[in-house]
Write a protein that holds these residues in place. Structure first.
Motif, PDB file in Angstrom:
ATOM      1  N   SER A   1       0.821  -1.216   0.000  1.00  0.00           N
ATOM      2  CA  SER A   1       0.000   0.000   0.000  1.00  0.00           C
ATOM      3  C   SER A   1       0.853   1.264   0.000  1.00  0.00           C
ATOM      4  N   HIS A   2       0.316   2.290  -0.640  1.00  0.00           N
ATOM      5  CA  HIS A   2       0.916   3.627  -0.546  1.00  0.00           C
ATOM      6  C   HIS A   2       0.630   4.208   0.838  1.00  0.00           C
TER       7      HIS A   2
ATOM      8  N   TYR B   1       1.582   6.087   6.254  1.00  0.00           N
ATOM      9  CA  TYR B   1       2.076   6.470   4.931  1.00  0.00           C
ATOM     10  C   TYR B   1       3.419   5.802   4.650  1.00  0.00           C
TER      11      TYR B   1
ATOM     12  N   ILE C   1       7.034   8.374  -0.073  1.00  0.00           N
ATOM     13  CA  ILE C   1       5.997   9.148  -0.763  1.00  0.00           C
ATOM     14  C   ILE C   1       5.793  10.489  -0.072  1.00  0.00           C
TER      15      ILE C   1
ATOM     16  N   PHE D   1      -1.959  13.838  -1.528  1.00  0.00           N
ATOM     17  CA  PHE D   1      -1.632  12.410  -1.581  1.00  0.00           C
ATOM     18  C   PHE D   1      -2.558  11.686  -2.560  1.00  0.00           C
ATOM     19  N   LYS D   2      -3.865  11.904  -2.413  1.00  0.00           N
ATOM     20  CA  LYS D   2      -4.848  11.182  -3.238  1.00  0.00           C
ATOM     21  C   LYS D   2      -4.812  11.591  -4.704  1.00  0.00           C
TER      22      LYS D   2
ATOM     23  N   GLU E   1      -2.257  11.576  -6.508  1.00  0.00           N
ATOM     24  CA  GLU E   1      -1.288  10.722  -7.203  1.00  0.00           C
ATOM     25  C   GLU E   1      -1.213   9.288  -6.678  1.00  0.00           C
ATOM     26  N   PHE E   2      -1.682   9.070  -5.440  1.00  0.00           N
ATOM     27  CA  PHE E   2      -1.478   7.777  -4.797  1.00  0.00           C
ATOM     28  C   PHE E   2      -2.776   7.246  -4.199  1.00  0.00           C
ATOM     29  N   ASN E   3      -2.762   5.971  -3.835  1.00  0.00           N
ATOM     30  CA  ASN E   3      -3.949   5.333  -3.274  1.00  0.00           C
ATOM     31  C   ASN E   3      -3.906   5.315  -1.749  1.00  0.00           C
TER      32      ASN E   3
END
Length: 195
Positions: free
Chosen positions: A110-111, A143, A147, A170-171, A173-175
């Motif tokens: 997970s990111h 986190y 990242i 964050f959201k 670019e990332f999950n």
């Protein structure tokens, strides 16, 4: 080091020991606790000095009051863990908090992963259980540290809503994944930043 826990504190001495006890008593081994005190004017400094020789705790005293965004970033830059999670000094966590978040994140690559939380009162009675996906908190989100570094950590100019800014960036670019287990205890009171 697998996980760094960053605790931001400003005048939460009344609840600081409870927070640190919950973090010291985790059912997980590879973690550190970084406490950033934002020039508190209560007894926080004396309490934190009691923990200065604890093997898991690193205390940073800000020389000026900088706000929670800057304090979070200072803690994150001092972190050694591959993952990082924030906890506010007036809150506390379940003893499997780090273990569950880390195992989920590691298994799923997970990111970031957020756990649900319970609002508690002065006597630690549970008032309600809330979902991070519906009512997000600044804390209780594990986190990947690389990242966070890529995103430039938290916005140091923000004294409030640094969490919303981070989650939005964050959201984009990332999950962000959700673990529907209430492992975080959110103490909502008249001095809470979210009040």
């Amino acid at each position: 080091m697998k996980v760094s826990v960053v605790v931001t504190n400003f005048n939460y001495g009344k609840w600081l020991r409870r927070c640190l006890r919950s973090l010291i008593n985790q059912s997980f081994d590879s973690y550190e606790i970084i406490v950033v005190d934002d020039l508190s004017t209560d007894n926080s400094r004396n309490i934190l000095l009691e923990y200065e020789n604890h093997p898991k705790i690193n205390v940073i005293f800000n020389k000026t009051n900088m706000g929670v965004g800057a304090s979070s970033t200072i803690g994150a830059k001092a972190a050694n863990g591959k993952h990082l999670v924030r906890v506010d000094a007036d809150d506390y966590v379940h003893n499997d908090f780090i273990k569950c978040l880390y195992l989920w994140a590691n298994f799923n690559n997970s990111h970031a992963v957020a756990c649900d939380y319970q609002e508690v009162d002065f006597d630690e009675n549970v008032l309600c259980t809330k979902s991070q996906s519906n009512e997000p908190l600044a804390c209780g989100i594990l986190y990947r540290t690389d990242i966070l570094e890529y995103l430039g950590f938290w916005d140091s100019s923000l004294r409030i809503h640094e969490d919303k800014d981070m989650i939005n960036r964050f959201k984009s670019e990332f999950n962000l994944e959700y673990l529907n287990i209430p492992l975080y205890r959110y103490f909502k009171h008249e001095n809470s930043l979210s009040t």
